[in-house]
Design a protein around this motif. Structure first.
Motif, mmCIF file in Angstrom:
data_model
loop_
_atom_site.group_PDB
_atom_site.id
_atom_site.type_symbol
_atom_site.label_atom_id
_atom_site.label_comp_id
_atom_site.label_asym_id
_atom_site.label_seq_id
_atom_site.Cartn_x
_atom_site.Cartn_y
_atom_site.Cartn_z
ATOM 1 N N UNK A 72 -20.038 63.415 41.186
ATOM 2 C CA UNK A 72 -20.679 64.616 41.746
ATOM 3 C C UNK A 72 -20.131 64.989 43.128
ATOM 4 N N UNK A 73 -18.797 65.002 43.260
ATOM 5 C CA UNK A 73 -18.195 65.319 44.562
ATOM 6 C C UNK A 73 -17.752 66.770 44.691
ATOM 7 N N UNK A 74 -17.566 67.467 43.560
ATOM 8 C CA UNK A 74 -16.915 68.780 43.630
ATOM 9 C C UNK A 74 -17.762 69.891 42.983
ATOM 10 N N UNK A 75 -17.610 71.100 43.553
ATOM 11 C CA UNK A 75 -18.288 72.275 42.989
ATOM 12 C C UNK A 75 -17.484 72.877 41.843
ATOM 13 N N UNK A 76 -16.189 72.648 41.854
ATOM 14 C CA UNK A 76 -15.344 73.188 40.781
ATOM 15 C C UNK A 76 -14.161 72.259 40.547
ATOM 16 N N UNK A 77 -13.712 72.285 39.304
ATOM 17 C CA UNK A 77 -12.558 71.468 38.870
ATOM 18 C C UNK A 77 -11.618 72.415 38.149
ATOM 19 N N UNK A 78 -10.353 72.440 38.566
ATOM 20 C CA UNK A 78 -9.384 73.259 37.830
ATOM 21 C C UNK A 78 -8.230 72.389 37.376
ATOM 22 N N UNK A 79 -7.614 72.812 36.293
ATOM 23 C CA UNK A 79 -6.407 72.131 35.801
ATOM 24 C C UNK A 79 -5.574 73.189 35.091
ATOM 25 N N UNK A 80 -4.387 73.447 35.635
ATOM 26 C CA UNK A 80 -3.543 74.517 35.085
ATOM 27 C C UNK A 80 -2.267 73.914 34.523
ATOM 28 N N UNK A 81 -2.035 74.145 33.265
ATOM 29 C CA UNK A 81 -0.831 73.642 32.586
ATOM 30 C C UNK A 81 -0.625 72.155 32.834
ATOM 31 N N UNK A 82 -1.730 71.427 32.869
ATOM 32 C CA UNK A 82 -1.653 69.996 33.169
ATOM 33 C C UNK A 82 -2.262 69.132 32.087
ATOM 34 N N UNK A 83 -3.338 69.594 31.468
ATOM 35 C CA UNK A 83 -4.094 68.678 30.613
ATOM 36 C C UNK A 83 -3.315 68.264 29.364
ATOM 37 N N UNK A 84 -2.393 69.123 28.921
ATOM 38 C CA UNK A 84 -1.658 68.729 27.704
ATOM 39 C C UNK A 84 -0.674 67.602 27.983
ATOM 40 N N UNK A 85 -0.409 67.329 29.271
ATOM 41 C CA UNK A 85 0.477 66.216 29.618
ATOM 42 C C UNK A 85 -0.266 64.897 29.754
ATOM 43 N N UNK A 86 -1.586 64.955 29.705
ATOM 44 C CA UNK A 86 -2.384 63.734 29.905
ATOM 45 C C UNK A 86 -2.544 63.044 28.547
ATOM 46 N N UNK A 87 -2.154 61.777 28.439
ATOM 47 C CA UNK A 87 -2.209 61.124 27.121
ATOM 48 C C UNK A 87 -3.615 61.066 26.518
ATOM 49 N N UNK A 88 -4.630 60.740 27.343
ATOM 50 C CA UNK A 88 -5.995 60.620 26.792
ATOM 51 C C UNK A 88 -6.831 61.792 27.329
ATOM 52 N N UNK A 89 -6.777 62.891 26.599
ATOM 53 C CA UNK A 89 -7.459 64.119 27.047
ATOM 54 C C UNK A 89 -8.958 63.869 27.210
ATOM 55 N N UNK A 90 -9.544 63.119 26.273
ATOM 56 C CA UNK A 90 -11.004 62.861 26.342
ATOM 57 C C UNK A 90 -11.352 62.117 27.630
#
Ligand SMILES: C[S@@+](CC[C@H](N)C(=O)[O-])C[C@H]1O[C@@H](n2cnc3c(N)ncnc32)[C@H](O)[C@@H]1O
Length: 230
Positions: free
Chosen positions: A111-129
């Protein structure tokens, strides 16, 4: 392997984005910042931009909020972060924090942030879940998750043209501009294996997010997802 890809392309990353998308990525990123809607004043507002690379979203948010937003870029690749640091300083936003971090295990409290963004990044993460679980964890209640990602083209004809462009033109551009055809071939292939708009929305719901929506850009070449921690 992903780390090697981005170390290799970091120096020419911003130029390649402009060339590959004919500048369209700028419009999609501006729309992402509009959805984040950073306040220009009032109570503190904290954003974490994960896989934030060279700072495109972070710098736009800082500009849009007149410097009010408290922005942290988290990325696994130091070469991308270093370019982002220099760009942020040159843009007059040296206060943007750049942290080396893995989206799957973020070094931030719950609970540290008011917003989370990820642009053209999540498909590079092996464990999306795992990354989505972390996004949910670090957001405050009422926090907004926003993800811009290449997605599934749903327009007849455009899908064929896009296929040709992706597998013929982009690797060739990668070879001539960034001196690295293989990395750009990987980036194109990773788009095809990433969950489409509906499947990604399901993953967001499974991670505990509510009010899950998305809109397509350019017939689905990119999609902008929004979801909320309630
Ligand atoms: C295509 S770039 C996007 C950069 C930036 N968000 C943009 O839109 O221009 C993908 C970024 O994801 C980062 N990345 C890949 N895997 C990651 C992970 N597991 N955790 C954090 N960042 C990661 C890469 O280092 C790279 O900077």
């Amino acid at each position: 392997m992903v780390d090697d890809v981005f170390r290799s392309v970091a120096r020419r990353y911003d130029l390649m984005n402009d060339l590959m998308s004919a500048g369209m990525h700028r419009l999609w990123k501006n729309a992402t910042v509009s959805v984040l809607n950073p306040p220009k004043g009032g109570r503190p507002w904290k954003l974490i931009d994960v896989a934030g690379g060279t700072g495109d979203i972070a710098i736009r948010v800082a500009q849009r909020s007149n410097g009010h937003a408290d922005v942290t870029v988290a990325d696994i690749n130091e070469a991308m972060l270093e370019i982002g640091r220099v760009r942020a300083e040159k843009s007059g936003f040296a206060n943007i924090a750049f942290r080396e971090a893995n989206a799957e295990s973020l070094p931030f409290d719950e609970a540290s942030f008011d917003a989370y963004s990820i642009a053209f990044g999540i498909r590079n993460v092996p464990r999306v879940e795992a990354a989505l679980a972390e996004a949910h964890r670090v957001l405050k209640r009422g926090g907004n998750f926003v993800c811009l990602e290449f997605s599934e083209v749903d327009t007849p004809m455009l899908d064929r043209l896009y296929e040709l462009y992706s597998f013929r033109v982009i690797p060739a551009l990668g070879r001539s501009v960034a001196g690295d055809e293989d990395s750009y071939r990987y980036l194109v292939e990773s788009i095809r294996t990433f969950p489409n708009q509906e499947r990604f929305s399901d993953l967001l719901r499974a991670a505990g997010f509510a009010r899950v929506t998305y809109r397509n850009f350019s017939g689905g070449i990119a999609a902008l997802h929004s979801a909320w921690k309630t």
